[in-house]
Design an enzyme around this catalytic site. Structure first.
Site, short mmCIF file in Angstrom:
data_model
loop_
_atom_site.label_atom_id
_atom_site.label_comp_id
_atom_site.label_asym_id
_atom_site.label_seq_id
_atom_site.Cartn_x
_atom_site.Cartn_y
_atom_site.Cartn_z
N ASN A 46 30.70 24.31 34.08
CA ASN A 46 30.79 23.47 35.31
C ASN A 46 30.58 21.99 34.99
O ASN A 46 29.53 21.60 34.49
CB ASN A 46 29.73 23.92 36.32
CG ASN A 46 30.12 25.22 37.00
OD1 ASN A 46 30.53 26.18 36.35
ND2 ASN A 46 30.00 25.26 38.31
N VAL A 64 37.81 14.18 34.94
CA VAL A 64 37.92 14.47 33.51
C VAL A 64 38.90 13.50 32.85
O VAL A 64 38.63 12.95 31.78
CB VAL A 64 38.39 15.92 33.27
CG1 VAL A 64 38.46 16.22 31.78
CG2 VAL A 64 37.47 16.91 33.95
N TYR A 111 42.59 30.41 41.11
CA TYR A 111 42.51 29.31 40.14
C TYR A 111 42.44 29.88 38.72
O TYR A 111 43.12 29.41 37.81
CB TYR A 111 41.26 28.49 40.46
CG TYR A 111 40.97 27.34 39.55
CD1 TYR A 111 41.71 26.16 39.63
CD2 TYR A 111 39.93 27.40 38.62
CE1 TYR A 111 41.42 25.09 38.81
CE2 TYR A 111 39.64 26.33 37.80
CZ TYR A 111 40.38 25.18 37.90
OH TYR A 111 40.11 24.11 37.09
N GLY A 147 46.85 13.19 34.42
CA GLY A 147 45.76 13.35 35.39
C GLY A 147 44.62 12.38 35.10
O GLY A 147 43.45 12.74 35.24
N HIS A 148 44.95 11.15 34.73
CA HIS A 148 43.92 10.19 34.29
C HIS A 148 43.08 9.63 35.44
O HIS A 148 42.08 8.96 35.20
CB HIS A 148 44.56 9.03 33.52
CG HIS A 148 45.24 8.04 34.41
ND1 HIS A 148 46.41 8.32 35.05
CD2 HIS A 148 44.88 6.78 34.78
CE1 HIS A 148 46.78 7.26 35.77
NE2 HIS A 148 45.85 6.33 35.61
N ARG A 149 43.44 9.91 36.68
CA ARG A 149 42.65 9.40 37.81
C ARG A 149 41.52 10.37 38.21
O ARG A 149 40.63 10.02 38.96
CB ARG A 149 43.56 9.21 39.03
CG ARG A 149 44.48 8.00 38.93
CD ARG A 149 43.78 6.80 39.53
NE ARG A 149 44.52 5.57 39.39
CZ ARG A 149 45.37 5.11 40.30
NH1 ARG A 149 45.63 5.78 41.38
NH2 ARG A 149 45.96 3.94 40.09
N TRP A 202 24.05 26.36 50.08
CA TRP A 202 24.85 27.58 50.25
C TRP A 202 24.33 28.70 49.34
O TRP A 202 23.93 28.44 48.20
CB TRP A 202 26.31 27.32 49.87
CG TRP A 202 27.00 26.33 50.73
CD1 TRP A 202 26.54 25.75 51.88
CD2 TRP A 202 28.30 25.78 50.51
NE1 TRP A 202 27.47 24.88 52.39
CE2 TRP A 202 28.56 24.88 51.56
CE3 TRP A 202 29.28 25.95 49.53
CZ2 TRP A 202 29.75 24.16 51.66
CZ3 TRP A 202 30.46 25.24 49.61
CH2 TRP A 202 30.70 24.35 50.67
N ASP A 241 27.72 33.32 46.86
CA ASP A 241 27.06 32.89 45.61
C ASP A 241 28.07 32.67 44.50
O ASP A 241 27.82 31.93 43.55
CB ASP A 241 26.09 33.97 45.15
CG ASP A 241 24.71 33.82 45.75
OD1 ASP A 241 24.40 32.72 46.28
OD2 ASP A 241 23.94 34.80 45.71
N ARG A 267 24.11 28.29 36.67
CA ARG A 267 25.28 27.54 36.21
C ARG A 267 24.88 26.65 35.02
O ARG A 267 23.76 26.16 34.94
CB ARG A 267 25.85 26.64 37.32
CG ARG A 267 26.45 27.39 38.52
CD ARG A 267 27.76 28.09 38.17
NE ARG A 267 28.35 28.75 39.32
CZ ARG A 267 28.08 30.01 39.71
NH1 ARG A 267 27.23 30.75 39.03
NH2 ARG A 267 28.69 30.52 40.78
O1 GFB Z 1 30.16 24.44 42.08
P1 GFB Z 1 30.58 25.57 42.93
O2 GFB Z 1 31.28 25.23 44.19
O3 GFB Z 1 31.51 26.57 42.16
O4 GFB Z 1 29.27 26.41 43.37
P2 GFB Z 1 31.37 27.83 41.17
C1 GFB Z 1 28.26 26.78 42.47
C2 GFB Z 1 27.15 27.47 43.20
O5 GFB Z 1 26.45 26.53 44.02
C3 GFB Z 1 27.57 28.61 44.14
C4 GFB Z 1 26.26 27.05 45.32
O6 GFB Z 1 26.65 29.67 44.04
C5 GFB Z 1 27.48 27.95 45.52
O7 GFB Z 1 27.27 28.88 46.58
N1 GFB Z 1 26.12 25.96 46.31
C6 GFB Z 1 25.02 25.68 47.03
C7 GFB Z 1 27.06 25.07 46.66
N2 GFB Z 1 25.24 24.68 47.88
C8 GFB Z 1 26.51 24.26 47.66
C9 GFB Z 1 27.31 23.23 48.25
O8 GFB Z 1 26.90 22.50 49.14
N3 GFB Z 1 28.57 23.09 47.75
C10 GFB Z 1 29.06 23.90 46.75
N4 GFB Z 1 30.30 23.69 46.32
N5 GFB Z 1 28.33 24.90 46.22
C11 GFB Z 1 33.68 27.02 40.50
C12 GFB Z 1 35.08 27.42 40.86
O9 GFB Z 1 32.88 28.07 40.86
O10 GFB Z 1 33.52 26.80 39.15
C13 GFB Z 1 36.08 26.51 40.26
O11 GFB Z 1 35.20 27.47 42.26
C14 GFB Z 1 35.77 26.16 38.82
O12 GFB Z 1 37.30 27.11 40.38
C15 GFB Z 1 34.31 25.80 38.61
O13 GFB Z 1 36.09 27.24 37.99
C16 GFB Z 1 33.94 25.56 37.19
O14 GFB Z 1 30.61 27.48 39.94
O15 GFB Z 1 30.89 29.04 41.90
#
Ligand code: GFB
Length: 323
Positions: A172, A23, A143, A18-20, A209, A276, A216
């Protein structure tokens, strides 16, 4: 207590599967500073969803170790929209690579998990022992279940065949090489793009969102690569090991920071009709810190580098590619 181990990288052949990806490419950058041979294959050369091709590739190259970075990843919406793919593709990818490694007699492997494997309501900071002690966060349980199966396969290969396969759980991740898809990306990549586009289009508000209250812990991808090399070199135990920076921030604070970095002057509007996800997933870093690893990148600096990466690829990125 963290079990110490000494596995020098010098003269070793290491396959970065998965080098592309974000991570995997950081892992290649990191390994290029070591005296070792790096093995890679593009998807056109070997499709890791093809069990036989993956096994052949591993036999032919006979690596000493595998860094398993290949995975189907995405943010909160992608996880919710594609549960079958997140579950099955990840199971298939990891089963193919882990079993190819085992059947080719590869004795060292680092499997990458995620902190979403921990129960949603586990005590914070999350300790490795919290695995499988309670129900998962529903937005990414498909996942998470796949990743837990990967952890268990590493442990089973250790128990049945004495393999030295280990699993790391990063918080994250963000950084150069991220996926900037408008809907399927993780929050850092999504907000860099949203704020940049809003500035360009003169929009007076950006939609964030959820409520902005979730917290995080953001880990720069090169710090993660460094952590994986530390683990490959110095850790050998069935128990999983966390990787995090030791502190977290709210999504509101992240959005305000990205607005500053992208020089966006408009308003942030939160849309609680989006999920959330988990309220918080701060990890306990004690085990990894005992091996001498520390994160180096400050969030504001890492976000600036990520924005630079986004800008560098902006032109090539249209029309939209992939997930
Ligand atoms: O990074 P994210 O998509 O994943 O979202 P998770 C983190 C937080 O940011 C959530 C908010 O509360 C989202 O609602 N958020 C706000 C947004 N605006 C946005 C936006 O425009 N895009 C996105 N994507 N989020 C992931 C898992 O969970 O964590 C994966 O889905 C993985 O599977 C990763 O484990 C580490 O942190 O919620």
């Amino acid at each position: 207590m963290t079990t110490r181990f000494d596995w020098p990288l010098s003269g070793k052949k290491i396959w970065v599967a998965g080098h592309r990806g974000m991570v995997g490419s950081a892992m290649v950058r990191r390994l290029q500073t070591e005296d070792c041979e790096i093995i890679t294959a593009t998807r056109a050369e070997v499709d890791l969803l093809d069990k036989a091709a993956t096994a052949d590739f591993c036999k032919q190259h006979a690596p000493d170790a595998v860094l398993m970075c290949a995975a189907m990843v995405g943010g909160i919406k992608a996880n919710t929209d594609y549960p079958v793919d997140f579950l099955l593709q990840n199971l298939e990818l990891q089963n193919n690579v882990l079993m190819a490694a085992h059947n080719s007699d590869v004795d060292r492997l680092v499997f990458l998990g995620s902190t979403c494997i921990y129960p949603r309501d586990a005590e914070q900071p999350l300790r490795e022992e919290a695995l499988l002690t309670g129900p998962l966060e529903t937005t990414n349980e498909w996942y998470a279940i796949a990743k837990i199966a990967g952890i268990k396969l590493c442990q089973a290969l250790r128990q049945q065949y004495g393999r030295h396969y280990v699993s790391v759980m990063p918080s994250n991740l963000y950084g150069p090489g991220d996926n900037y898809h408008p809907e399927h990306s993780h929050v850092v990549a999504a907000l860099l793009r949203k704020f940049h586009e809003a500035k360009q289009n003169g929009s007076d508000e950006v939609i964030i969102w959820g409520t902005g209250t979730p917290r995080r812990e953001f880990l720069y991808v090169d710090d993660m690569a460094n952590a994986c090399i530390t683990v490959l070199r110095s850790y050998d135990a069935a128990e999983i090991i966390n990787v995090g920076v030791g502190h977290d921030i709210t999504i509101t604070k992240l959005a305000e920071t990205i607005a500053k970095i992208t020089d966006y002057q408009g308003t942030l509007r939160f849309d609680p009709s989006y999920p959330d996800g988990t309220p918080r997933k701060l990890v306990d870093n004690t085990k990894l810190a005992a091996l001498g690893w520390q994160p180096k990148m400050l969030l504001a600096d890492g976000l600036r580098l990520a924005y630079k990466d986004f800008m560098a690829g902006w032109k090539q990125r249209t029309p939209e590619r992939g997930m």
